[in-house]
Design a protein around this motif. Structure first.
Motif, PDB file in Angstrom:
ATOM      1  N   ARG A 121       0.835  -1.204   0.000  1.00 45.89           N
ATOM      2  CA  ARG A 121       0.000   0.000   0.000  1.00 45.89           C
ATOM      3  C   ARG A 121       0.873   1.259   0.000  1.00 45.89           C
ATOM      4  NH1 ARG A 121      -5.305   1.015   0.612  1.00 45.89           N
ATOM      5  NH2 ARG A 121      -5.951   3.023   1.481  1.00 45.89           N
ATOM      6  N   TYR A 122       2.030   1.197   0.642  1.00 46.70           N
ATOM      7  CA  TYR A 122       2.923   2.358   0.649  1.00 46.70           C
ATOM      8  C   TYR A 122       3.435   2.654  -0.755  1.00 46.70           C
ATOM      9  CZ  TYR A 122       6.424   5.636   2.354  1.00 46.70           C
ATOM     10  OH  TYR A 122       7.153   6.767   2.595  1.00 46.70           O
ATOM     11  N   ILE A 123       3.806   1.600  -1.482  1.00 44.62           N
ATOM     12  CA  ILE A 123       4.224   1.792  -2.875  1.00 44.62           C
ATOM     13  C   ILE A 123       3.100   2.446  -3.669  1.00 44.62           C
ATOM     14  CG2 ILE A 123       4.857   0.602  -5.008  1.00 44.62           C
ATOM     15  CD1 ILE A 123       6.240  -1.527  -3.243  1.00 44.62           C
ATOM     16  N   MET A 124       1.881   1.958  -3.462  1.00 44.79           N
ATOM     17  CA  MET A 124       0.730   2.517  -4.172  1.00 44.79           C
ATOM     18  C   MET A 124       0.509   3.974  -3.785  1.00 44.79           C
ATOM     19  SD  MET A 124      -1.390   1.538  -6.473  1.00 44.79           S
ATOM     20  CE  MET A 124      -1.326  -0.253  -6.301  1.00 44.79           C
ATOM     21  N   ARG A 125       0.623   4.283  -2.504  1.00 44.62           N
ATOM     22  CA  ARG A 125       0.436   5.668  -2.065  1.00 44.62           C
ATOM     23  C   ARG A 125       1.495   6.590  -2.671  1.00 44.62           C
ATOM     24  NH1 ARG A 125      -2.789   7.700   1.655  1.00 44.62           N
ATOM     25  NH2 ARG A 125      -4.183   6.342   2.838  1.00 44.62           N
ATOM     26  N   CYS A 126       2.722   6.114  -2.742  1.00 42.96           N
ATOM     27  CA  CYS A 126       3.776   6.922  -3.360  1.00 42.96           C
ATOM     28  C   CYS A 126       3.418   7.241  -4.806  1.00 42.96           C
ATOM     29  CB  CYS A 126       5.111   6.181  -3.299  1.00 42.96           C
ATOM     30  SG  CYS A 126       5.839   6.098  -1.642  1.00 42.96           S
ATOM     31  N   ARG A 127       2.956   6.251  -5.531  1.00 43.18           N
ATOM     32  CA  ARG A 127       2.593   6.463  -6.932  1.00 43.18           C
ATOM     33  C   ARG A 127       1.423   7.440  -7.063  1.00 43.18           C
ATOM     34  NH1 ARG A 127       3.520   0.039  -8.473  1.00 43.18           N
ATOM     35  NH2 ARG A 127       5.721   0.319  -9.057  1.00 43.18           N
ATOM     36  N   ILE A 128       0.462   7.309  -6.186  1.00 42.23           N
ATOM     37  CA  ILE A 128      -0.708   8.193  -6.267  1.00 42.23           C
ATOM     38  C   ILE A 128      -0.345   9.613  -5.842  1.00 42.23           C
ATOM     39  CG2 ILE A 128      -3.019   8.621  -5.372  1.00 42.23           C
ATOM     40  CD1 ILE A 128      -2.760   6.328  -7.449  1.00 42.23           C
ATOM     41  N   GLU A 167      -3.809   2.259 -17.875  1.00 41.20           N
ATOM     42  CA  GLU A 167      -4.622   3.365 -17.367  1.00 41.20           C
ATOM     43  C   GLU A 167      -5.717   2.891 -16.428  1.00 41.20           C
ATOM     44  OE1 GLU A 167      -7.501   6.899 -19.179  1.00 41.20           O
ATOM     45  OE2 GLU A 167      -5.942   5.978 -20.439  1.00 41.20           O
ATOM     46  N   ASN A 168      -6.327   1.730 -16.729  1.00 38.74           N
ATOM     47  CA  ASN A 168      -7.437   1.266 -15.896  1.00 38.74           C
ATOM     48  C   ASN A 168      -6.974   0.951 -14.473  1.00 38.74           C
ATOM     49  OD1 ASN A 168      -9.389   1.501 -17.891  1.00 38.74           O
ATOM     50  ND2 ASN A 168      -9.044  -0.581 -18.673  1.00 38.74           N
ATOM     51  N   ALA A 169      -5.809   0.303 -14.344  1.00 36.35           N
ATOM     52  CA  ALA A 169      -5.287   0.010 -13.008  1.00 36.35           C
ATOM     53  C   ALA A 169      -5.009   1.306 -12.258  1.00 36.35           C
ATOM     54  CB  ALA A 169      -4.018  -0.830 -13.118  1.00 36.35           C
ATOM     55  N   PHE A 170      -4.482   2.292 -12.962  1.00 37.94           N
ATOM     56  CA  PHE A 170      -4.222   3.592 -12.336  1.00 37.94           C
ATOM     57  C   PHE A 170      -5.521   4.243 -11.871  1.00 37.94           C
ATOM     58  CE2 PHE A 170      -3.998   8.263 -13.249  1.00 37.94           C
ATOM     59  CZ  PHE A 170      -3.327   8.615 -12.088  1.00 37.94           C
ATOM     60  N   ARG A 171      -6.552   4.222 -12.718  1.00 42.30           N
ATOM     61  CA  ARG A 171      -7.830   4.848 -12.345  1.00 42.30           C
ATOM     62  C   ARG A 171      -8.428   4.179 -11.107  1.00 42.30           C
ATOM     63  NH1 ARG A 171     -10.265   8.335 -15.872  1.00 42.30           N
ATOM     64  NH2 ARG A 171      -9.287   8.571 -17.926  1.00 42.30           N
ATOM     65  N   ALA A 180      -6.837   2.483  -8.710  1.00 44.91           N
ATOM     66  CA  ALA A 180      -6.037   2.805  -7.521  1.00 44.91           C
ATOM     67  C   ALA A 180      -6.261   4.246  -7.083  1.00 44.91           C
ATOM     68  CB  ALA A 180      -4.555   2.564  -7.822  1.00 44.91           C
ATOM     69  N   PHE A 181      -6.336   5.160  -8.028  1.00 41.58           N
ATOM     70  CA  PHE A 181      -6.527   6.572  -7.687  1.00 41.58           C
ATOM     71  C   PHE A 181      -7.872   6.779  -6.991  1.00 41.58           C
ATOM     72  CE2 PHE A 181      -7.212  11.056  -8.127  1.00 41.58           C
ATOM     73  CZ  PHE A 181      -5.941  11.610  -8.128  1.00 41.58           C
ATOM     74  N   GLN A 230      -9.603   4.545  -5.391  1.00 39.99           N
ATOM     75  CA  GLN A 230      -9.600   3.860  -4.103  1.00 39.99           C
ATOM     76  C   GLN A 230      -8.961   4.721  -3.021  1.00 39.99           C
ATOM     77  OE1 GLN A 230      -7.367   0.220  -4.126  1.00 39.99           O
ATOM     78  NE2 GLN A 230      -7.777  -0.245  -1.982  1.00 39.99           N
ATOM     79  N   LEU A 231      -7.850   5.395  -3.346  1.00 43.75           N
ATOM     80  CA  LEU A 231      -7.127   6.166  -2.343  1.00 43.75           C
ATOM     81  C   LEU A 231      -7.628   7.601  -2.204  1.00 43.75           C
ATOM     82  CD1 LEU A 231      -3.429   5.012  -2.849  1.00 43.75           C
ATOM     83  CD2 LEU A 231      -5.051   4.295  -1.106  1.00 43.75           C
ATOM     84  N   CYS A 232      -8.155   8.172  -3.276  1.00 46.57           N
ATOM     85  CA  CYS A 232      -8.535   9.592  -3.259  1.00 46.57           C
ATOM     86  C   CYS A 232     -10.048   9.809  -3.250  1.00 46.57           C
ATOM     87  CB  CYS A 232      -7.920  10.321  -4.464  1.00 46.57           C
ATOM     88  SG  CYS A 232      -6.125  10.224  -4.530  1.00 46.57           S
ATOM     89  N   GLY A 233     -10.814   8.785  -3.571  1.00 40.54           N
ATOM     90  CA  GLY A 233     -12.267   8.929  -3.557  1.00 40.54           C
ATOM     91  C   GLY A 233     -12.852   9.580  -4.790  1.00 40.54           C
ATOM     92  N   VAL A 234     -12.011   9.986  -5.746  1.00 41.44           N
ATOM     93  CA  VAL A 234     -12.473  10.595  -6.995  1.00 41.44           C
ATOM     94  C   VAL A 234     -11.626  10.040  -8.133  1.00 41.44           C
ATOM     95  CG1 VAL A 234     -13.260  12.744  -5.922  1.00 41.44           C
ATOM     96  CG2 VAL A 234     -10.904  12.567  -6.754  1.00 41.44           C
ATOM     97  N   THR A 235     -12.090  10.249  -9.363  1.00 40.43           N
ATOM     98  CA  THR A 235     -11.309   9.826 -10.515  1.00 40.43           C
ATOM     99  C   THR A 235     -10.167  10.816 -10.763  1.00 40.43           C
ATOM    100  OG1 THR A 235     -12.620  11.104 -12.081  1.00 40.43           O
ATOM    101  CG2 THR A 235     -13.384   8.865 -11.568  1.00 40.43           C
ATOM    102  N   PRO A 236      -9.141  10.421 -11.514  1.00 38.97           N
ATOM    103  CA  PRO A 236      -8.073  11.369 -11.850  1.00 38.97           C
ATOM    104  C   PRO A 236      -8.590  12.618 -12.553  1.00 38.97           C
ATOM    105  CG  PRO A 236      -7.384   9.136 -12.373  1.00 38.97           C
ATOM    106  CD  PRO A 236      -8.834   9.067 -12.006  1.00 38.97           C
ATOM    107  N   GLY A 237      -9.547  12.453 -13.468  1.00 39.08           N
ATOM    108  CA  GLY A 237     -10.094  13.609 -14.168  1.00 39.08           C
ATOM    109  C   GLY A 237     -10.827  14.557 -13.251  1.00 39.08           C
ATOM    110  N   ALA A 238     -11.594  14.009 -12.304  1.00 43.17           N
ATOM    111  CA  ALA A 238     -12.316  14.855 -11.365  1.00 43.17           C
ATOM    112  C   ALA A 238     -11.346  15.572 -10.440  1.00 43.17           C
ATOM    113  CB  ALA A 238     -13.299  14.001 -10.556  1.00 43.17           C
ATOM    114  N   TYR A 239     -10.276  14.903 -10.043  1.00 42.32           N
ATOM    115  CA  TYR A 239      -9.269  15.536  -9.189  1.00 42.32           C
ATOM    116  C   TYR A 239      -8.651  16.739  -9.899  1.00 42.32           C
ATOM    117  CZ  TYR A 239      -5.133  16.149  -6.278  1.00 42.32           C
ATOM    118  OH  TYR A 239      -4.148  16.684  -5.477  1.00 42.32           O
TER     119      TYR A 239
END
Length: 321
Positions: free
Chosen positions: A265-272, A298-302, A304-305, A307-316
């Motif tokens: 999860r730390y690796i994932m958080r760093c990436r996000i 891209e789908n895996a990134f969306r 994960a993003f 899951q951790l941020c509660g919004v999509t990358p585009g909405a962020y």
């Protein structure tokens, strides 16, 4: 009721870069101006004595006070210095005592470029990670083996000791202080104002990850530093465990106990966290951001993003989905 300004001491001595002193003072002043309120920091220039000191170009600066009469400080800056040789730099007894006592009293110590060599003489860097100017790396490695030097890291935040390898990360060190005392929103304002809008600044990731490294497990902090340098590459938990010379099972257990989350999860958080910087500062396709942050698609990134941020990358980023 607003809080009183944070008390900052800026050390000035022979061979310092006066420009770095002025830059830091003005950055801390700008941080208050951006909040449209009273000054956030009160800066006192401290010298060996109150007599004028000359920079390495010969320009003089008169300190407000000598080190033995310096008032209590919540933050001490050791600004950039010019040390062309590779020998140890002598540190006066009064300066060493002042720095050690201030740290013992809870102060944050910030060292920029070659002033890391001054701080090394006090022993306050022993057992810690320190960013260093490449020109100082051999000196630190040869004379201070107890320091974990990071010549490739622009900024290192290890507890209450902050080291910056060059002037640009010193800007992020200032943003870190603003975040520490006044919150992330104020720090983001300063970072947006002081850094290029074309790319994330060198030290912003170190700033964002500092809160996860406030624990005493030195080997796990080294593993975190390795993850923070390598997360954009294909990186797995077994890779990091081998780097830390631990079994994967023991590494997972020890990492989670120290950091509060498993290493995957730390690796994932760093990436996000890195993705959030890219999305905030670049108008590039989401797929490009995903690939730059270590995701294969891209789908895996969306997923994960969200899951951790509660919004999509585009909405962020403010651009919809």
């Amino acid at each position: 009721m607003s809080q009183p300004p944070v008390q900052v001491a800026m050390y000035a001595d022979a061979d310092c870069w006066l420009g770095s002193i002025h830059l830091i003072r003005e950055l801390l002043a700008v941080a208050g101006t951006l909040q449209r309120g009273p000054a956030l920091f009160d800066v006192t220039v401290v010298g060996p004595t109150s007599a004028p000191v000359a920079s390495f170009t010969g320009t003089q600066l008169t300190p407000d006070v000598g080190v033995e009469a310096a008032p209590p400080a919540q933050v001490i800056f050791l600004p950039a210095f010019y040390f062309p040789d590779r020998g140890r730099r002598a540190v006066g007894a009064a300066l060493a005592a002042w720095l050690r006592q201030a740290y013992a009293d809870g102060a944050i110590i910030v060292a920029i470029t070659s002033s890391v060599r001054l701080l090394a003489e006090t022993g306050l860097l022993d057992g810690r990670e320190a960013a260093c100017n490449p020109a100082d790396w051999l000196t630190l490695r040869n004379h201070y083996p107890a320091i974990h030097c990071l010549p490739d890291a622009p900024l290192a935040i290890d507890g209450r000791v902050v080291t910056a390898a060059s002037i640009n990360p010193a800007i992020d060190a200032c943003a870190y202080l603003v975040a520490h005392f006044y919150g992330d929103k104020a720090a983001r304002k300063l970072a947006r104002f002081a850094n290029s809008t074309q790319q994330p600044s060198y030290g912003q990731f170190a700033l964002a990850s500092a809160a996860w490294r406030q624990h005493p497990d030195d080997r796990i902090r080294q593993a975190q530093a390795y993850i923070e340098r390598q997360f954009m590459q294909p990186l797995t938990v077994p890779d990091v465990a081998r780097r830390a010379s631990m079994s994967e099972r023991n590494f997972n257990r020890r990492f989670a106990a120290a950091v509060g989350m498993p290493p995957a999860r730390y690796i994932m958080r760093c990436r996000i966290e890195h993705a959030k910087q890219l999305l905030s500062q670049q108008r590039v396709p989401v797929l490009t951001v995903a690939l730059q942050c270590g995701f294969n698609d891209e789908n895996a990134f969306r997923r994960a993003f969200r899951q951790l941020c509660g919004v999509t990358p585009g909405a962020y980023r403010g651009g919809g989905t």
